[in-house]
Design a protein around this motif. Structure first.
Motif, PDB file in Angstrom:
ATOM      1  N   PRO A 143      23.598 -19.440 -32.683  1.00  0.00           N
ATOM      2  CA  PRO A 143      23.450 -18.000 -32.828  1.00  0.00           C
ATOM      3  C   PRO A 143      23.950 -17.259 -31.590  1.00  0.00           C
ATOM      4  CG  PRO A 143      21.320 -19.029 -32.413  1.00  0.00           C
ATOM      5  CD  PRO A 143      22.313 -20.132 -32.564  1.00  0.00           C
ATOM      6  N   PRO A 144      24.267 -15.966 -31.767  1.00  0.00           N
ATOM      7  CA  PRO A 144      24.767 -15.170 -30.648  1.00  0.00           C
ATOM      8  C   PRO A 144      23.726 -15.040 -29.542  1.00  0.00           C
ATOM      9  CG  PRO A 144      24.927 -13.966 -32.738  1.00  0.00           C
ATOM     10  CD  PRO A 144      24.163 -15.216 -33.008  1.00  0.00           C
ATOM     11  N   ARG A 145      24.210 -14.995 -28.319  1.00  0.00           N
ATOM     12  CA  ARG A 145      23.327 -14.818 -27.168  1.00  0.00           C
ATOM     13  C   ARG A 145      24.125 -14.194 -26.036  1.00  0.00           C
ATOM     14  NH1 ARG A 145      23.654 -19.882 -29.031  1.00  0.00           N
ATOM     15  NH2 ARG A 145      24.614 -21.519 -27.832  1.00  0.00           N
ATOM     16  N   PRO A 146      23.455 -13.643 -25.053  1.00  0.00           N
ATOM     17  CA  PRO A 146      24.175 -12.892 -24.014  1.00  0.00           C
ATOM     18  C   PRO A 146      24.994 -13.747 -23.060  1.00  0.00           C
ATOM     19  CG  PRO A 146      21.815 -12.877 -23.571  1.00  0.00           C
ATOM     20  CD  PRO A 146      22.011 -13.544 -24.907  1.00  0.00           C
ATOM     21  N   CYS A 147      24.592 -15.000 -22.851  1.00  0.00           N
ATOM     22  CA  CYS A 147      25.231 -15.826 -21.832  1.00  0.00           C
ATOM     23  C   CYS A 147      25.824 -17.085 -22.457  1.00  0.00           C
ATOM     24  CB  CYS A 147      24.177 -16.194 -20.783  1.00  0.00           C
ATOM     25  SG  CYS A 147      24.783 -17.210 -19.444  1.00  0.00           S
ATOM     26  N   CYS A 148      27.014 -17.464 -22.032  1.00  0.00           N
ATOM     27  CA  CYS A 148      27.652 -18.683 -22.513  1.00  0.00           C
ATOM     28  C   CYS A 148      26.874 -19.903 -21.999  1.00  0.00           C
ATOM     29  CB  CYS A 148      29.094 -18.747 -22.024  1.00  0.00           C
ATOM     30  SG  CYS A 148      29.938 -20.288 -22.464  1.00  0.00           S
ATOM     31  N   PRO A 149      26.463 -20.800 -22.887  1.00  0.00           N
ATOM     32  CA  PRO A 149      25.733 -21.987 -22.428  1.00  0.00           C
ATOM     33  C   PRO A 149      26.627 -23.006 -21.722  1.00  0.00           C
ATOM     34  CG  PRO A 149      26.051 -22.079 -24.797  1.00  0.00           C
ATOM     35  CD  PRO A 149      26.578 -20.748 -24.342  1.00  0.00           C
ATOM     36  N   HIS A 150      27.944 -22.832 -21.788  1.00  0.00           N
ATOM     37  CA  HIS A 150      28.869 -23.782 -21.166  1.00  0.00           C
ATOM     38  C   HIS A 150      29.246 -23.381 -19.749  1.00  0.00           C
ATOM     39  CE1 HIS A 150      29.241 -25.739 -25.041  1.00  0.00           C
ATOM     40  NE2 HIS A 150      29.341 -24.529 -25.557  1.00  0.00           N
ATOM     41  N   CYS A 151      29.545 -22.063 -19.543  1.00  0.00           N
ATOM     42  CA  CYS A 151      30.002 -21.637 -18.211  1.00  0.00           C
ATOM     43  C   CYS A 151      29.127 -20.539 -17.601  1.00  0.00           C
ATOM     44  CB  CYS A 151      31.458 -21.177 -18.278  1.00  0.00           C
ATOM     45  SG  CYS A 151      31.675 -19.563 -19.072  1.00  0.00           S
ATOM     46  N   GLN A 152      28.116 -20.092 -18.341  1.00  0.00           N
ATOM     47  CA  GLN A 152      27.176 -19.061 -17.910  1.00  0.00           C
ATOM     48  C   GLN A 152      27.791 -17.661 -17.754  1.00  0.00           C
ATOM     49  OE1 GLN A 152      26.857 -22.380 -16.358  1.00  0.00           O
ATOM     50  NE2 GLN A 152      25.593 -22.529 -18.173  1.00  0.00           N
ATOM     51  N   SER A 153      28.952 -17.424 -18.328  1.00  0.00           N
ATOM     52  CA  SER A 153      29.564 -16.100 -18.290  1.00  0.00           C
ATOM     53  C   SER A 153      28.858 -15.173 -19.278  1.00  0.00           C
ATOM     54  CB  SER A 153      31.046 -16.196 -18.676  1.00  0.00           C
ATOM     55  OG  SER A 153      31.588 -14.897 -18.848  1.00  0.00           O
ATOM     56  N   PHE A 154      28.814 -13.899 -18.926  1.00  0.00           N
ATOM     57  CA  PHE A 154      28.264 -12.885 -19.828  1.00  0.00           C
ATOM     58  C   PHE A 154      29.366 -12.177 -20.617  1.00  0.00           C
ATOM     59  CE2 PHE A 154      24.717 -13.587 -17.034  1.00  0.00           C
ATOM     60  CZ  PHE A 154      23.616 -13.464 -17.877  1.00  0.00           C
TER      61      PHE A 154
END
Length: 153
Positions: free
Chosen positions: A48-59
């Motif tokens: 599901p959509p979320r504010p932060c990328c779980p791979h690189c932590q980019s917003f």
């Protein structure tokens, strides 16, 4: 399998938050889109959509259009119906679809005979893991929601 008296849809609608709002905006336009990381060198899709990328932590993110094609990864036919509002439509299905464009992305929905068909419009005996499906969109309780139909050979 569909019964003419079972056409009325239950009034169960998704809760829309800030992260998921674009998904529903695109669905209302008949588009299936998935959130993707917009950071240089990452581009990972996430649902599901979320504010932060779980791979690189980019917003940084964007919404990529998908083909709407996929395959049934899993399914269930609830007996008895889990929610009383759905009792008139039993037996109906709930499927998990693995997207063809993004095999790690899986969406939950219903397999129906046509976009506006009732939830019990597909005989449960026709459900098969791996069956190819295509996203379609229908208005349910004032919202446009994705559903799935079997892909024609």
């Amino acid at each position: 399998m569909a019964d003419a008296t079972a056409k009325a849809e239950p009034l169960l609608t998704p809760t829309i938050d800030d992260d998921g709002a674009p998904f529903w905006h695109y669905a209302a336009r008949g588009e299936l889109r998935v959130q993707a990381c917009a950071a240089p060198g990452c581009a990972e899709l996430r649902f599901p959509p979320r504010p932060c990328c779980p791979h690189c932590q980019s917003f940084d993110s964007e919404w990529r259009r998908m083909s709407g094609r996929g395959r049934i990864w899993s399914y269930v036919v609830p007996h008895p119906p889990l929610l009383p509002a759905y009792a008139a439509q039993a037996p109906y299905n709930a499927i998990v679809v693995e997207l063809a464009d993004a095999p790690r992305i899986r969406l939950v929905g219903n397999l129906v005979a046509a976009p506006d068909a009732p939830l019990n419009s597909v005989d449960p005996a026709r459900l098969r893991i791996g069956a190819k499906v295509q996203a379609v969109f229908a208005e349910v309780a004032g919202m446009t929601v994705p559903r799935w139909v079997l892909e024609r050979p």
